[in-house]
Write a protein that holds these residues in place. Structure first.
Motif, PDB file in Angstrom:
ATOM      1  N   VAL A  82       0.862  -1.176   0.000  1.00  0.00           N
ATOM      2  CA  VAL A  82       0.000   0.000   0.000  1.00  0.00           C
ATOM      3  C   VAL A  82       0.905   1.234   0.000  1.00  0.00           C
ATOM      4  CG1 VAL A  82      -1.476   1.396   1.495  1.00  0.00           C
ATOM      5  CG2 VAL A  82      -2.043  -0.983   1.081  1.00  0.00           C
ATOM      6  N   MET A  83       0.644   2.164  -0.907  1.00  0.00           N
ATOM      7  CA  MET A  83       1.411   3.412  -0.941  1.00  0.00           C
ATOM      8  C   MET A  83       0.751   4.387   0.027  1.00  0.00           C
ATOM      9  SD  MET A  83       3.842   2.677  -3.051  1.00  0.00           S
ATOM     10  CE  MET A  83       3.756   1.019  -2.375  1.00  0.00           C
ATOM     11  N   LEU A  84       1.231   4.390   1.249  1.00  0.00           N
ATOM     12  CA  LEU A  84       0.530   5.057   2.340  1.00  0.00           C
ATOM     13  C   LEU A  84       0.265   6.547   2.104  1.00  0.00           C
ATOM     14  CD1 LEU A  84      -0.785   4.621   5.053  1.00  0.00           C
ATOM     15  CD2 LEU A  84       1.441   4.953   6.146  1.00  0.00           C
ATOM     16  N   PRO A  85       1.174   7.296   1.458  1.00  0.00           N
ATOM     17  CA  PRO A  85       0.851   8.715   1.228  1.00  0.00           C
ATOM     18  C   PRO A  85      -0.386   8.943   0.361  1.00  0.00           C
ATOM     19  CG  PRO A  85       3.210   8.374   1.035  1.00  0.00           C
ATOM     20  CD  PRO A  85       2.579   7.010   1.107  1.00  0.00           C
ATOM     21  N   ASN A  86      -0.856   7.912  -0.332  1.00  0.00           N
ATOM     22  CA  ASN A  86      -2.087   8.051  -1.127  1.00  0.00           C
ATOM     23  C   ASN A  86      -3.351   7.929  -0.280  1.00  0.00           C
ATOM     24  OD1 ASN A  86      -0.430   8.151  -3.360  1.00  0.00           O
ATOM     25  ND2 ASN A  86      -0.842   6.068  -4.036  1.00  0.00           N
ATOM     26  N   HIS A  87      -3.210   7.593   1.001  1.00  0.00           N
ATOM     27  CA  HIS A  87      -4.367   7.253   1.827  1.00  0.00           C
ATOM     28  C   HIS A  87      -4.206   7.826   3.239  1.00  0.00           C
ATOM     29  CE1 HIS A  87      -4.991   4.089  -1.242  1.00  0.00           C
ATOM     30  NE2 HIS A  87      -3.717   3.830  -1.081  1.00  0.00           N
ATOM     31  N   SER A  88      -5.318   7.875   3.968  1.00  0.00           N
ATOM     32  CA  SER A  88      -5.218   8.208   5.382  1.00  0.00           C
ATOM     33  C   SER A  88      -4.912   6.939   6.179  1.00  0.00           C
ATOM     34  CB  SER A  88      -6.527   8.823   5.888  1.00  0.00           C
ATOM     35  OG  SER A  88      -7.511   7.815   6.067  1.00  0.00           O
ATOM     36  N   PRO A  89      -4.096   7.018   7.226  1.00  0.00           N
ATOM     37  CA  PRO A  89      -3.813   5.841   8.045  1.00  0.00           C
ATOM     38  C   PRO A  89      -5.078   5.183   8.599  1.00  0.00           C
ATOM     39  CG  PRO A  89      -2.242   7.570   8.541  1.00  0.00           C
ATOM     40  CD  PRO A  89      -3.271   8.175   7.626  1.00  0.00           C
ATOM     41  N   LEU A  90      -6.086   5.982   8.938  1.00  0.00           N
ATOM     42  CA  LEU A  90      -7.321   5.416   9.490  1.00  0.00           C
ATOM     43  C   LEU A  90      -8.013   4.520   8.471  1.00  0.00           C
ATOM     44  CD1 LEU A  90      -9.501   5.153  11.666  1.00  0.00           C
ATOM     45  CD2 LEU A  90     -10.523   7.266  10.768  1.00  0.00           C
ATOM     46  N   VAL A  91      -8.118   4.961   7.230  1.00  0.00           N
ATOM     47  CA  VAL A  91      -8.788   4.165   6.203  1.00  0.00           C
ATOM     48  C   VAL A  91      -8.049   2.847   5.974  1.00  0.00           C
ATOM     49  CG1 VAL A  91      -9.323   4.058   3.737  1.00  0.00           C
ATOM     50  CG2 VAL A  91      -9.918   6.097   5.059  1.00  0.00           C
ATOM     51  N   ILE A  92      -6.727   2.886   5.917  1.00  0.00           N
ATOM     52  CA  ILE A  92      -5.957   1.661   5.712  1.00  0.00           C
ATOM     53  C   ILE A  92      -6.097   0.738   6.922  1.00  0.00           C
ATOM     54  CG2 ILE A  92      -3.648   0.705   5.331  1.00  0.00           C
ATOM     55  CD1 ILE A  92      -4.972   2.129   2.932  1.00  0.00           C
ATOM     56  N   LEU A 111       4.076  -1.415   3.441  1.00  0.00           N
ATOM     57  CA  LEU A 111       3.846   0.012   3.236  1.00  0.00           C
ATOM     58  C   LEU A 111       4.978   0.649   2.450  1.00  0.00           C
ATOM     59  CD1 LEU A 111       2.793   0.771   6.911  1.00  0.00           C
ATOM     60  CD2 LEU A 111       1.241   0.577   4.950  1.00  0.00           C
ATOM     61  N   GLY A 112       4.606   1.436   1.436  1.00  0.00           N
ATOM     62  CA  GLY A 112       5.594   2.146   0.646  1.00  0.00           C
ATOM     63  C   GLY A 112       5.362   3.635   0.707  1.00  0.00           C
ATOM     64  N   ARG A 113       6.420   4.399   0.399  1.00  0.00           N
ATOM     65  CA  ARG A 113       6.362   5.859   0.462  1.00  0.00           C
ATOM     66  C   ARG A 113       6.151   6.491  -0.906  1.00  0.00           C
ATOM     67  NH1 ARG A 113      10.809  10.210   1.267  1.00  0.00           N
ATOM     68  NH2 ARG A 113      12.145   8.637   0.287  1.00  0.00           N
ATOM     69  N   ALA A 114       6.428   5.749  -1.980  1.00  0.00           N
ATOM     70  CA  ALA A 114       6.289   6.291  -3.329  1.00  0.00           C
ATOM     71  C   ALA A 114       4.814   6.341  -3.734  1.00  0.00           C
ATOM     72  CB  ALA A 114       7.078   5.434  -4.312  1.00  0.00           C
ATOM     73  N   PRO A 115       4.478   7.133  -4.742  1.00  0.00           N
ATOM     74  CA  PRO A 115       3.077   7.222  -5.162  1.00  0.00           C
ATOM     75  C   PRO A 115       2.606   6.030  -5.978  1.00  0.00           C
ATOM     76  CG  PRO A 115       4.424   8.633  -6.526  1.00  0.00           C
ATOM     77  CD  PRO A 115       5.324   8.127  -5.428  1.00  0.00           C
ATOM     78  N   GLY A 116       3.530   5.329  -6.640  1.00  0.00           N
ATOM     79  CA  GLY A 116       3.136   4.198  -7.466  1.00  0.00           C
ATOM     80  C   GLY A 116       2.490   4.599  -8.769  1.00  0.00           C
ATOM     81  N   ARG A 134       5.436  12.954   5.494  1.00  0.00           N
ATOM     82  CA  ARG A 134       4.825  12.524   6.759  1.00  0.00           C
ATOM     83  C   ARG A 134       4.811  11.003   6.910  1.00  0.00           C
ATOM     84  NH1 ARG A 134       1.054  16.362   4.828  1.00  0.00           N
ATOM     85  NH2 ARG A 134      -0.421  14.706   4.311  1.00  0.00           N
ATOM     86  N   PHE A 135       5.458  10.316   5.975  1.00  0.00           N
ATOM     87  CA  PHE A 135       5.391   8.857   5.969  1.00  0.00           C
ATOM     88  C   PHE A 135       5.776   8.231   7.313  1.00  0.00           C
ATOM     89  CE2 PHE A 135       7.376   4.685   4.821  1.00  0.00           C
ATOM     90  CZ  PHE A 135       6.206   4.024   4.465  1.00  0.00           C
ATOM     91  N   GLY A 176      13.940   3.778   3.353  1.00  0.00           N
ATOM     92  CA  GLY A 176      13.095   2.733   3.918  1.00  0.00           C
ATOM     93  C   GLY A 176      13.858   1.830   4.857  1.00  0.00           C
ATOM     94  N   ALA A 177      15.110   1.535   4.520  1.00  0.00           N
ATOM     95  CA  ALA A 177      15.934   0.684   5.378  1.00  0.00           C
ATOM     96  C   ALA A 177      16.157   1.340   6.731  1.00  0.00           C
ATOM     97  CB  ALA A 177      17.269   0.407   4.693  1.00  0.00           C
ATOM     98  N   GLN A 178      16.449   2.639   6.733  1.00  0.00           N
ATOM     99  CA  GLN A 178      16.656   3.360   7.981  1.00  0.00           C
ATOM    100  C   GLN A 178      15.387   3.394   8.822  1.00  0.00           C
ATOM    101  OE1 GLN A 178      18.059   6.992   6.069  1.00  0.00           O
ATOM    102  NE2 GLN A 178      20.114   6.669   6.885  1.00  0.00           N
ATOM    103  N   LEU A 179      14.255   3.640   8.165  1.00  0.00           N
ATOM    104  CA  LEU A 179      12.996   3.724   8.900  1.00  0.00           C
ATOM    105  C   LEU A 179      12.618   2.373   9.491  1.00  0.00           C
ATOM    106  CD1 LEU A 179      10.557   5.403   9.761  1.00  0.00           C
ATOM    107  CD2 LEU A 179       9.456   4.748   7.607  1.00  0.00           C
TER     108      LEU A 179
END
Length: 339
Positions: A82-92, A111-116, A134-135, A176-179
């Motif tokens: 799921v590309m999380l920036p495309n969605h709200s955390p609550l919905v996911i 979870l990914g940070r890119a838009p896809g 904000r990822f 992503g590795a650091q996070l």
């Protein structure tokens, strides 16, 4: 149960729509591929969120997971991701909490940070261009919604709360590795199409990992393309098809669509360096050859799990590729354990 005694195997299914196949064909085939993976003891099957791509039908990952879960029995299913920036955390949290309630113990949330997708599609998604910044915060908020204590006063995910759906951080860079290391989460690297930082990212992840409530020690997944056939010549022919398809995807001719001669010219001239890079980690050949490649890839990277991406010209060839690999991996596992 791992597919072999020493190398855990899983599957990334892109719900591909090949030439002369429909979107419905690609989606229905996801069930067959997942059943194949289940029968052969693979760890999990994941689906990736992509948008505005005519050859990839897995845009609504939660919906696809629900369909496949209802038509399989035991295999884990999840998003890769799921590309999380495309969605709200609550919905996911609500979507994957619902999946977890319906299919307990079988759901993953990568979870990914890119838009896809591309820039015009970003605008169509109504995506905030700063959302990716904000990822890290959104991952923590999502984790809390799936846990026992919400991070937002007065707001609970129903369903979702208390399901503790396991999170995985996806990436193709060091971010992503650091996070993942900082949050103590499993990390999956997209080496099936963006392999450049693979070794550096996995090393950084292991070196900086901090234990968490979800995970006591680092756990890494690395992806690799596979093309398996009964004989090497057929596998190589499928590989050439994949290379040509990537050229058509990435390059445009004067009329928009490349002719066959233009595709061959690009490949022969060395101009398709991006295609060569995207397919760097690809196991091609007979079942024995591909299994040896996958196990060598696991040894070289130190990945705890290898996520194979079946490639080929049609649904049938991709299914056969996974089936052959599954058969040989089970046989190798049985020989190793004496079963």
């Amino acid at each position: 149960m791992a597919a072999t005694s020493s190398t855990r195997l899983s599957v990334l299914d892109l719900a591909q729509v090949s030439h002369n196949e429909t979107v419905r064909d690609g989606l229905l085939a996801c069930v067959d591929l997942a059943r194949c993976a289940e029968d052969h003891g693979f760890e999990r099957v994941w689906y990736a969120e992509h948008h505005n791509m005519s050859r990839i039908a897995s845009s609504a990952t939660a919906v696809l997971i629900a369909h496949v879960a209802a038509n399989t029995d035991t295999i884990r299913l999840g998003s890769g991701g799921v590309m999380l920036p495309n969605h709200s955390p609550l919905v996911i949290a609500e979507q994957f909490g619902m999946l977890a309630e319906l299919h307990p113990g079988r759901i993953d949330l990568g979870l990914g940070r890119a838009p896809g997708t591309d820039q015009p599609t970003l605008r169509a998604l109504r995506r905030d261009i700063y959302a990716s910044d904000r990822f890290p915060h959104d991952v923590l908020e999502l984790q809390a919604f799936l846990g026992d204590e919400s991070a937002v006063d007065g707001v609970s995910a129903v369903p979702g709360r208390g399901t503790h759906v396991p999170l995985y951080i996806l990436g193709s860079s060091l971010f992503g590795a650091q996070l993942a290391a900082e949050l103590g989460l499993p990390y999956a690297f997209a080496s099936h199409f963006a392999p450049v930082a693979l070794h550096e990212a996995l090393t950084l992840y292991r070196d900086r990992f901090k234990p968490s409530a979800q995970l006591a020690k680092p756990y890494s997944i690395a992806a690799v393309n596979v093309i398996t056939a009964e004989d090497d010549a057929e596998a190589q022919a499928q590989f050439q098809y994949v290379r040509r398809a990537r050229v058509r995807l990435l390059y445009r001719g004067p009329s928009g669509r490349l002719t066959d001669d233009e595709v061959e010219s690009i490949l022969d001239s060395g101009r398709a360096s991006q295609v060569e890079e995207m397919t760097r980690f690809t196991g091609v050949g007979t079942p024995d050859q591909v299994l040896a490649y996958v196990k060598g890839f696991a040894a070289d990277t130190g990945a705890d799990e290898v996520m194979v991406v079946p490639q080929g010209a049609t649904i049938a060839t991709r299914y056969r590729s996974l089936d052959l690999l599954g058969q040989i991996s089970q046989t190798a596992g049985n020989r190793a354990t004496g079963d």
